[in-house]
Design a protein around this motif. Structure first.
Motif, PDB file in Angstrom:
ATOM      1  N   THR A  43      38.699  50.913  38.309  1.00 24.91           N
ATOM      2  CA  THR A  43      39.516  49.730  38.006  1.00 24.91           C
ATOM      3  C   THR A  43      39.353  49.314  36.548  1.00 24.91           C
ATOM      4  O   THR A  43      40.326  49.037  35.839  1.00 24.91           O
TER       5      THR A  43
ATOM      6  N   GLU B 198      42.305  49.388  33.672  1.00 26.65           N
ATOM      7  CA  GLU B 198      42.770  48.112  33.124  1.00 26.65           C
ATOM      8  C   GLU B 198      42.177  47.814  31.754  1.00 26.65           C
ATOM      9  O   GLU B 198      42.502  46.821  31.136  1.00 26.65           O
TER      10      GLU B 198
ATOM     11  N   ARG C 153      35.132  50.171  41.255  1.00 29.10           N
ATOM     12  CA  ARG C 153      35.132  49.217  40.151  1.00 29.10           C
ATOM     13  C   ARG C 153      35.188  49.941  38.807  1.00 29.10           C
ATOM     14  O   ARG C 153      35.849  49.494  37.872  1.00 29.10           O
TER      15      ARG C 153
END
Length: 297
Positions: free
Chosen positions: A121, A125, A118
């Motif tokens: 990620t 992003e 996570r």
């Protein structure tokens, strides 16, 4: 005898006035154009400033979320290492117990890896998470802090609570914290916030409703008629509230926190009353560990 033309004084005056009027009109038009140009420049600069501030706030929030998840993963990894050391010593005297411990370590390792994924990620992003903070066990402390600041908080909970992993618990806590802070900021002292947790078999619904509009109107109104006028609304206001898109750094962070664990986030104005925030996690029992996270990368 030669005649001499005499210019009547009022004719000279009318010509002078005409010239002055034309000059003043020209100066006024130039000043008006300059004023419009300056107003446009100021509004453009203000838009740029707001965009930069929002961008900076969102980036700061993203970095904060990364730090939070990273801290959670580091603590999980530390516990994992401690348990692995215990399993190693147990294996010498009780191999069957060591096998069971190793199986549990694999599951914990997957959860830790999910939190690290996570982090990656969010970093890729441009999403967010903040420094390590308390979980739901500290919610009542949060309510106390908010009450001391002037926000009247009521809390209700229904359903059977199930265990949450630290990352999911922290995300829910941050959504609750941000929603209450916004209620106090926009509604001011005297605002009432109603918090409810509804646990289902597989999920959780978090709802925070406040009466910030009514609280502000109550403070600023000189009479009952004035209060009624400030809190009045029409069906058009209801329709606008249903279709409006709420934005801002705080709203974006709450939405991103919910999405990290399969949640659906909504926020909007309740005309004549205040503001409402909801985060629905339909499969949180399964989604707050490794579910929904690509562990293969």
């Amino acid at each position: 005898m030669r005649k001499v033309a005499v210019v009547v004084p009022w004719q000279v005056l009318s010509v002078v006035l005409a010239v002055l009027s034309a000059a003043l009109l020209l100066l006024w038009l130039l000043a008006l154009a300059r004023q419009r140009r300056q107003r446009f420049d100021r509004s453009a600069a203000e838009r740029v400033r707001i965009d930069l501030e929002l961008s900076l706030a969102e980036q700061h929030g993203r970095l904060a979320i990364i730090r939070e998840l990273q801290d959670v993963a580091v603590l999980s990894l530390a516990r994992l290492i401690t348990r692995a050391e215990g399993a190693r010593y147990t294996a010498q005297s009780d191999p069957s117990t060591a096998v069971r411990a190793a199986t549990a370590l694999v599951e914990d390792g997957r959860v830790t890896l999910a939190d690290l994924r996570r982090v990656l990620t969010i970093a890729r992003e441009g999403e967010s998470i903040a420094t390590m903070a308390p979980g739901l066990q500290s919610a009542r402390n949060l309510f106390g802090v908010m009450r001391d600041a002037g926000l009247a908080v009521s809390f209700s909970e229904s359903g059977d609570r199930f265990p949450l992993k630290p990352g999911a618990e922290l995300a829910i806590y941050r959504i609750l914290q941000s929603a209450l802070a916004n209620a106090l900021k926009h509604g001011g002292a005297g605002t009432e916030a109603r918090v409810s947790f509804t646990w289902t078999q597989d999920g959780l619904q978090l709802l925070i409703d406040d009466d910030g509009i009514r609280a502000a109107a109550k403070r600023d109104s000189a009479s009952a008629t004035d209060f009624a006028a400030r809190t009045a609304y029409t069906i058009d206001d209801d329709l606008r509230a249903l279709s409006e898109s709420i934005s801002g750094a705080g709203i974006t962070q709450m939405r991103e926190r919910a999405q990290l664990f399969g949640g659906i986030f909504n926020a909007g104005t309740v005309p004549g009353v205040g503001f409402s925030v909801s985060a629905v996690f339909p499969s949180l029992r399964f989604h707050n560990g490794v579910h929904g996270v690509d562990l293969s990368r």
